[in-house]
Design a protein around this motif. Structure first.
Motif, mmCIF file in Angstrom:
data_model
loop_
_atom_site.group_PDB
_atom_site.id
_atom_site.type_symbol
_atom_site.label_atom_id
_atom_site.label_comp_id
_atom_site.label_asym_id
_atom_site.label_seq_id
_atom_site.Cartn_x
_atom_site.Cartn_y
_atom_site.Cartn_z
ATOM 1 N N PHE A 189 0.820 -1.220 0.000
ATOM 2 C CA PHE A 189 0.000 0.000 0.000
ATOM 3 C C PHE A 189 0.853 1.268 0.000
ATOM 4 O O PHE A 189 0.324 2.372 0.123
ATOM 5 N N ARG B 298 -5.769 2.987 0.227
ATOM 6 C CA ARG B 298 -5.514 3.063 1.676
ATOM 7 C C ARG B 298 -5.918 4.426 2.238
ATOM 8 O O ARG B 298 -6.572 4.505 3.286
ATOM 9 N N HIS B 299 -5.559 5.506 1.556
ATOM 10 C CA HIS B 299 -5.900 6.833 2.064
ATOM 11 C C HIS B 299 -7.410 7.080 2.038
ATOM 12 O O HIS B 299 -7.950 7.710 2.966
ATOM 13 N N GLU C 11 -8.862 5.025 5.015
ATOM 14 C CA GLU C 11 -8.490 5.596 6.310
ATOM 15 C C GLU C 11 -9.181 6.933 6.548
ATOM 16 O O GLU C 11 -9.396 7.320 7.704
ATOM 17 N N ALA D 181 -11.185 -3.941 2.474
ATOM 18 C CA ALA D 181 -11.295 -2.565 2.986
ATOM 19 C C ALA D 181 -12.456 -2.522 3.972
ATOM 20 O O ALA D 181 -13.586 -2.903 3.630
ATOM 21 N N ARG E 144 -9.777 0.718 7.638
ATOM 22 C CA ARG E 144 -8.446 0.156 7.447
ATOM 23 C C ARG E 144 -8.474 -0.832 6.293
ATOM 24 O O ARG E 144 -9.541 -1.300 5.894
ATOM 25 N N VAL E 145 -7.286 -1.125 5.755
ATOM 26 C CA VAL E 145 -7.162 -2.076 4.659
ATOM 27 C C VAL E 145 -6.200 -3.176 5.060
ATOM 28 O O VAL E 145 -5.314 -2.970 5.901
ATOM 29 N N GLN E 146 -6.372 -4.331 4.466
ATOM 30 C CA GLN E 146 -5.461 -5.436 4.696
ATOM 31 C C GLN E 146 -5.441 -6.330 3.454
ATOM 32 O O GLN E 146 -6.375 -6.312 2.651
#
Length: 461
Positions: A402, A427-428, A431, A451, A436-438
């Motif tokens: 990311f 990601r931005h 957030e 997400a 959050r992302v993973q």
């Protein structure tokens, strides 16, 4: 009435009484002598009377002296006790103000002294509390060393930067054994000033400043430069990455444009070169657009306006641009959003951009199989998931995918047409919603990027 005046008046009263008694006795015996010729009996009676009067006068004088002594000693004893209490730090003690004469004046002076000491001590305590609060709230680490080379004061930032747990005062051996730190302290204790020497302590970059104290000892200031140096590194890497990403298409455009100036170039080759120039120009345009989007999001120029959005409809719209490329590679794009998991609290534009970037990225790195968009409920929100059956990502690369311009395989990603900014934008955007992302992946078995968007707060529901 002054104490000396009272003592003098008392003494005059006692002497006057004695004189009156003596005169009365002498007068009595003179009268008796006139009527009785027996002088021996007269003398004997006179002596007896003198003894009696002397004893009475002595008793009276002792009683008066006792009264005066008690009147003077009791206030003085009280003043002594009050003075001892003040010396011991008990500023609540106050003398009584009803003592006579000079003792009363002394009691008033001692009372005023106690009041002034109390007010000054309160002011000093308030100033000490203010200085301590300011000292502990400094972003710089500050510690003070006395002439015996002991740390007598250290603020919270200094404890955190130096990983110190021992309460002051403590010896210098409890400080990290860093050469620059020790040399700065030694120089300050020897009377020399050290300004802004950078060193690495406990994994942080610190600027060390040391100054001697006039009364002996030294003051050490620690400025944490870790974030500044990290930002400088990020900036250098960003400039290098942007330059590298733009240099390749610019080189291609320049080379083919120069070739097009040849009048003898066949029309078919001229058309191919023009298409190549167009493709690289579009690639540069996508890079610039992504950079502008990322800059706007990071700078706060874009603020999400979340509302309840139908994730199924948003996904169907977002995957449209990628269906042509997916069909050319024989990849199916499926939207599998359950009816009870359709509503997501998110900015509509942001959700479509997140899905479009994730689907485009999945299609780019998938050679066969399918790309699936789904949702999953968590207790506090909804996961929007894009999974593929592509080449996968090794575990060591997952924490960094990311980041801006980070590529697992730089040559393959660039040839596939990616800008290296899509996942950073995702990601931005996520957030910015408080989510959050993973990413989870296995080599050869595909990748799943998730997400998380939190539910609407109670006031917004």
């Amino acid at each position: 009435m002054r104490l000396t005046q009272r003592l003098l008046l008392g003494s005059l009263v006692v002497v006057s009484l004695l004189v009156a008694c003596v005169v009365a006795i002498i007068n009595r015996h003179l009268n008796t002598a006139l009527a009785d010729a027996n002088m021996q009996e007269l003398v004997r009676q006179a002596r007896a009377d003198v003894y009696i009067v002397g004893v009475l006068a002595l008793g009276l004088a002792a009683g008066v002296a006792l009264l005066f002594a008690r009147a003077v000693s009791q206030p003085i004893v009280e003043l002594r006790d009050v003075a001892r209490g003040l010396a011991a730090g008990d500023l609540t003690r106050r003398p009584s103000l009803n003592a006579p004469g000079e003792v009363g004046d002394l009691a008033i002076a001692l009372h005023r002294l106690a009041e002034q000491l109390g007010s000054r001590l309160t002011a000093l305590e308030a100033e000490e509390s203010l200085l301590t609060a300011l000292f502990d709230s400094l972003n710089e680490g500050v510690l003070a060393v006395d002439g015996r080379q002991r740390v007598v004061r250290i603020n919270a930032t200094g404890r955190r930067l130096l990983r110190v747990r021992t309460p002051p005062p403590f010896e210098l051996d409890h400080l990290p054994r860093d050469r620059a730190l020790r040399e700065a302290l030694a120089g300050a204790l020897a009377g020399r000033v050290t300004e802004g020497v950078e060193t690495g302590i406990e994994g942080r970059t610190l600027a060390v400043t040391a100054r001697p104290l006039p009364s002996g000892g030294a003051v050490l200031a620690l400025l944490d430069l870790t974030s500044t140096r990290r930002l400088e590194t990020v900036r250098r890497d960003f400039v290098a990455n942007v330059s590298h990403e733009l240099r390749t298409p610019l080189t291609v455009v320049g080379g083919f444009a120069e070739t097009l100036t040849d009048d003898d170039l066949p029309a078919e080759r001229r058309r191919q070169f023009a298409e190549t120039i167009l493709l690289n120009t579009q690639r540069m345009q996508r890079i610039v657009d992504d950079l502008l989007d990322l800059s706007r999001i990071e700078s706060g120029g874009w603020v999400p306006k979340p509302t309840l959005v139908d994730a199924r409809l948003a996904a169907q719209e977002a995957v449209v641009p990628s269906r042509v490329v997916a069909a050319g590679k024989g990849i199916d794009i499926e939207v599998c959003v359950a009816d009870d998991l359709r509503m997501v609290f998110v900015d509509p534009t942001a959700l479509r951009q997140v899905l479009a970037n994730l689907v485009e990225n999945a299609v780019r790195h998938t050679t066969s199989g399918c790309v699936t968009v789904s949702t999953d409920r968590d207790g506090a929100g909804v996961w929007v998931v894009v999974s593929d059956t592509g080449i996968g990502i090794s575990a060591e690369h997952l924490p960094r995918i990311f980041e801006r311009f980070y590529r697992v395989d730089r040559a393959r990603s660039r040839d596939a047409g990616g800008t290296g900014l899509g996942l950073a934008i995702v990601r931005h955007l996520v957030e910015a919603h408080g989510g959050r992302v993973q990413a989870d992946s296995q080599i050869g078995r595909g990748t799943k990027v998730s997400a998380f968007f939190p539910d609407a707060p109670a006031t917004a529901a």
